[in-house]
Motif scaffolding. Structure first.
Motif, PDB file in Angstrom:
ATOM      1  N   SER A 158      -7.677   4.190  -4.541  1.00  0.00           N
ATOM      2  CA  SER A 158      -6.245   4.403  -4.297  1.00  0.00           C
ATOM      3  C   SER A 158      -5.729   3.432  -3.249  1.00  0.00           C
ATOM      4  CB  SER A 158      -5.992   5.843  -3.851  1.00  0.00           C
ATOM      5  OG  SER A 158      -6.347   6.757  -4.858  1.00  0.00           O
ATOM      6  N   LEU A 159      -6.508   3.225  -2.181  1.00  0.00           N
ATOM      7  CA  LEU A 159      -6.135   2.226  -1.180  1.00  0.00           C
ATOM      8  C   LEU A 159      -6.105   0.828  -1.786  1.00  0.00           C
ATOM      9  CD1 LEU A 159      -8.195   3.487   1.900  1.00  0.00           C
ATOM     10  CD2 LEU A 159      -5.699   3.271   1.789  1.00  0.00           C
ATOM     11  N   GLU A 160      -7.075   0.561  -2.645  1.00  0.00           N
ATOM     12  CA  GLU A 160      -7.179  -0.755  -3.268  1.00  0.00           C
ATOM     13  C   GLU A 160      -5.954  -1.067  -4.117  1.00  0.00           C
ATOM     14  OE1 GLU A 160     -10.741  -3.262  -5.500  1.00  0.00           O
ATOM     15  OE2 GLU A 160     -10.718  -1.081  -5.600  1.00  0.00           O
ATOM     16  N   VAL A 161      -5.539  -0.138  -4.989  1.00  0.00           N
ATOM     17  CA  VAL A 161      -4.399  -0.405  -5.874  1.00  0.00           C
ATOM     18  C   VAL A 161      -3.074  -0.376  -5.118  1.00  0.00           C
ATOM     19  CG1 VAL A 161      -5.608   0.465  -7.897  1.00  0.00           C
ATOM     20  CG2 VAL A 161      -4.139   2.022  -6.603  1.00  0.00           C
ATOM     21  N   SER A 162      -3.072   0.263  -3.947  1.00  0.00           N
ATOM     22  CA  SER A 162      -1.842   0.349  -3.154  1.00  0.00           C
ATOM     23  C   SER A 162      -1.718  -0.800  -2.158  1.00  0.00           C
ATOM     24  CB  SER A 162      -1.798   1.679  -2.394  1.00  0.00           C
ATOM     25  OG  SER A 162      -1.834   2.772  -3.290  1.00  0.00           O
ATOM     26  N   GLY A 163      -2.681  -1.714  -2.170  1.00  0.00           N
ATOM     27  CA  GLY A 163      -2.643  -2.834  -1.240  1.00  0.00           C
ATOM     28  C   GLY A 163      -3.029  -2.440   0.171  1.00  0.00           C
ATOM     29  N   GLY A 164      -3.887  -1.412   0.293  1.00  0.00           N
ATOM     30  CA  GLY A 164      -4.234  -0.896   1.608  1.00  0.00           C
ATOM     31  C   GLY A 164      -5.299  -1.679   2.349  1.00  0.00           C
ATOM     32  N   PHE A 165      -5.977  -2.591   1.663  1.00  0.00           N
ATOM     33  CA  PHE A 165      -7.013  -3.393   2.310  1.00  0.00           C
ATOM     34  C   PHE A 165      -6.461  -4.793   2.591  1.00  0.00           C
ATOM     35  CE2 PHE A 165      -9.964  -0.570  -0.296  1.00  0.00           C
ATOM     36  CZ  PHE A 165     -10.216   0.280   0.779  1.00  0.00           C
ATOM     37  N   GLY A 166      -6.199  -5.079   3.861  1.00  0.00           N
ATOM     38  CA  GLY A 166      -5.573  -6.350   4.203  1.00  0.00           C
ATOM     39  C   GLY A 166      -6.530  -7.432   4.656  1.00  0.00           C
ATOM     40  N   LEU A 167      -7.719  -7.056   5.088  1.00  0.00           N
ATOM     41  CA  LEU A 167      -8.671  -8.048   5.596  1.00  0.00           C
ATOM     42  C   LEU A 167      -9.263  -8.875   4.452  1.00  0.00           C
ATOM     43  CD1 LEU A 167     -10.609  -5.895   8.221  1.00  0.00           C
ATOM     44  CD2 LEU A 167      -8.787  -7.555   8.638  1.00  0.00           C
ATOM     45  N   PRO A 168      -9.576 -10.134   4.719  1.00  0.00           N
ATOM     46  CA  PRO A 168     -10.127 -11.015   3.673  1.00  0.00           C
ATOM     47  C   PRO A 168     -11.610 -10.756   3.432  1.00  0.00           C
ATOM     48  CG  PRO A 168      -9.948 -12.214   5.727  1.00  0.00           C
ATOM     49  CD  PRO A 168      -9.330 -10.863   5.984  1.00  0.00           C
ATOM     50  N   LEU A 169     -11.920  -9.552   2.981  1.00  0.00           N
ATOM     51  CA  LEU A 169     -13.288  -9.171   2.634  1.00  0.00           C
ATOM     52  C   LEU A 169     -13.349  -8.785   1.167  1.00  0.00           C
ATOM     53  CD1 LEU A 169     -14.290  -6.942   5.695  1.00  0.00           C
ATOM     54  CD2 LEU A 169     -15.250  -9.177   5.121  1.00  0.00           C
ATOM     55  N   ASP A 170     -14.481  -9.012   0.541  1.00  0.00           N
ATOM     56  CA  ASP A 170     -14.674  -8.716  -0.872  1.00  0.00           C
ATOM     57  C   ASP A 170     -14.697  -7.198  -1.082  1.00  0.00           C
ATOM     58  OD1 ASP A 170     -15.412  -8.492  -3.490  1.00  0.00           O
ATOM     59  OD2 ASP A 170     -17.262  -9.664  -3.306  1.00  0.00           O
ATOM     60  N   CYS A 171     -13.723  -6.681  -1.839  1.00  0.00           N
ATOM     61  CA  CYS A 171     -13.660  -5.236  -2.093  1.00  0.00           C
ATOM     62  C   CYS A 171     -14.844  -4.750  -2.912  1.00  0.00           C
ATOM     63  CB  CYS A 171     -12.347  -4.885  -2.800  1.00  0.00           C
ATOM     64  SG  CYS A 171     -10.906  -4.857  -1.709  1.00  0.00           S
ATOM     65  N   ASP A 172     -15.347  -5.583  -3.797  1.00  0.00           N
ATOM     66  CA  ASP A 172     -16.515  -5.188  -4.583  1.00  0.00           C
ATOM     67  C   ASP A 172     -17.714  -4.945  -3.672  1.00  0.00           C
ATOM     68  OD1 ASP A 172     -15.094  -5.368  -6.928  1.00  0.00           O
ATOM     69  OD2 ASP A 172     -15.801  -7.372  -7.424  1.00  0.00           O
ATOM     70  N   GLU A 173     -17.889  -5.817  -2.679  1.00  0.00           N
ATOM     71  CA  GLU A 173     -18.989  -5.656  -1.747  1.00  0.00           C
ATOM     72  C   GLU A 173     -18.798  -4.404  -0.890  1.00  0.00           C
ATOM     73  OE1 GLU A 173     -22.486  -6.227   0.396  1.00  0.00           O
ATOM     74  OE2 GLU A 173     -21.811  -7.050  -1.526  1.00  0.00           O
TER      75      GLU A 173
END
Length: 204
Positions: A158-173
């Motif tokens: 839910s955070l991912e689709v809402s643009g909640g992760f702003g840091l340049p880190l790989d979400c898959d990882e």
């Protein structure tokens, strides 16, 4: 605008596409009718107004999600199954953000109970429960673990689709590491539960 030959499935599927593309604020009968290229009254031949449309969308979401988790769990158990379920759940949310987020609430909390919706929801719970039980957890311990698993995957996606992760880190990882933590936690919880059972057995 497109002119479409209507049936109930077309109306509901188009509404789901609208939700995924534009979000819940776009879900009005007028907007849906315009997308289908018809007059709003035509929709009432296929759905029972906006409340009926929302009910059908909830069913569609639950049925699609049940199919996804069923396929992901086939032939797997333990860590492999938990990881496969989580990845499938996350992928579903990313592919259907509007439909999924508009239907997070359980049907049990929204009387009157919709039996078709409840059946699809129970199918999902039973599949996840079976995977959790493959770690050795039973009863309420397994149910609490199901809630924890759902909360973790739902929250991340839910955070991912809402643009909640702003840091340049790989979400898959990040998600992979979250799964590792969950699996280790379940394995630890299972071991503790087994130790308690053995201790109780020795003292009876």
């Amino acid at each position: 605008m497109r002119k479409t030959r209507l049936d109930a499935a077309t109306v509901v599927n188009t509404a789901a596409e609208l939700l995924n593309r534009e979000g819940p604020e776009a879900l009005t009968l007028g907007r849906l009718a315009a997308t289908l290229g018809v007059q709003t009254p035509s929709l009432y031949n296929h759905v029972d107004g906006i409340s009926g449309l929302r009910r059908e969308l909830a069913r569609l979401n639950a049925q699609r999600l049940a199919e996804v988790v069923t396929e992901a769990a086939i032939g797997k158990s333990g860590a492999e199954a938990l990881s496969a379920l989580a990845q499938a759940f996350r992928s579903y949310i990313k592919a259907n953000p509007g439909l999924y987020l508009a239907n997070v609430r359980s049907s049990v909390s929204q009387p009157p109970v919709d039996e078709r919706l409840q059946a699809a929801e129970e199918r999902i719970v039973h599949i996840v429960m079976a995977v959790i039980e493959s770690f050795g957890l039973k009863g309420e311990d397994a149910l609490h673990a199901v809630r924890a698993w759902r909360s973790a995957v739902h929250g991340f996606a839910s955070l991912e689709v809402s643009g909640g992760f702003g840091l340049p880190l790989d979400c898959d990882e990040s998600f992979h590491r979250l799964l590792e933590i969950m699996i280790q936690g379940l394995q630890t919880a299972s071991g503790k539960t087994e130790n308690v059972r053995r201790h109780a057995k020795r003292n009876t």
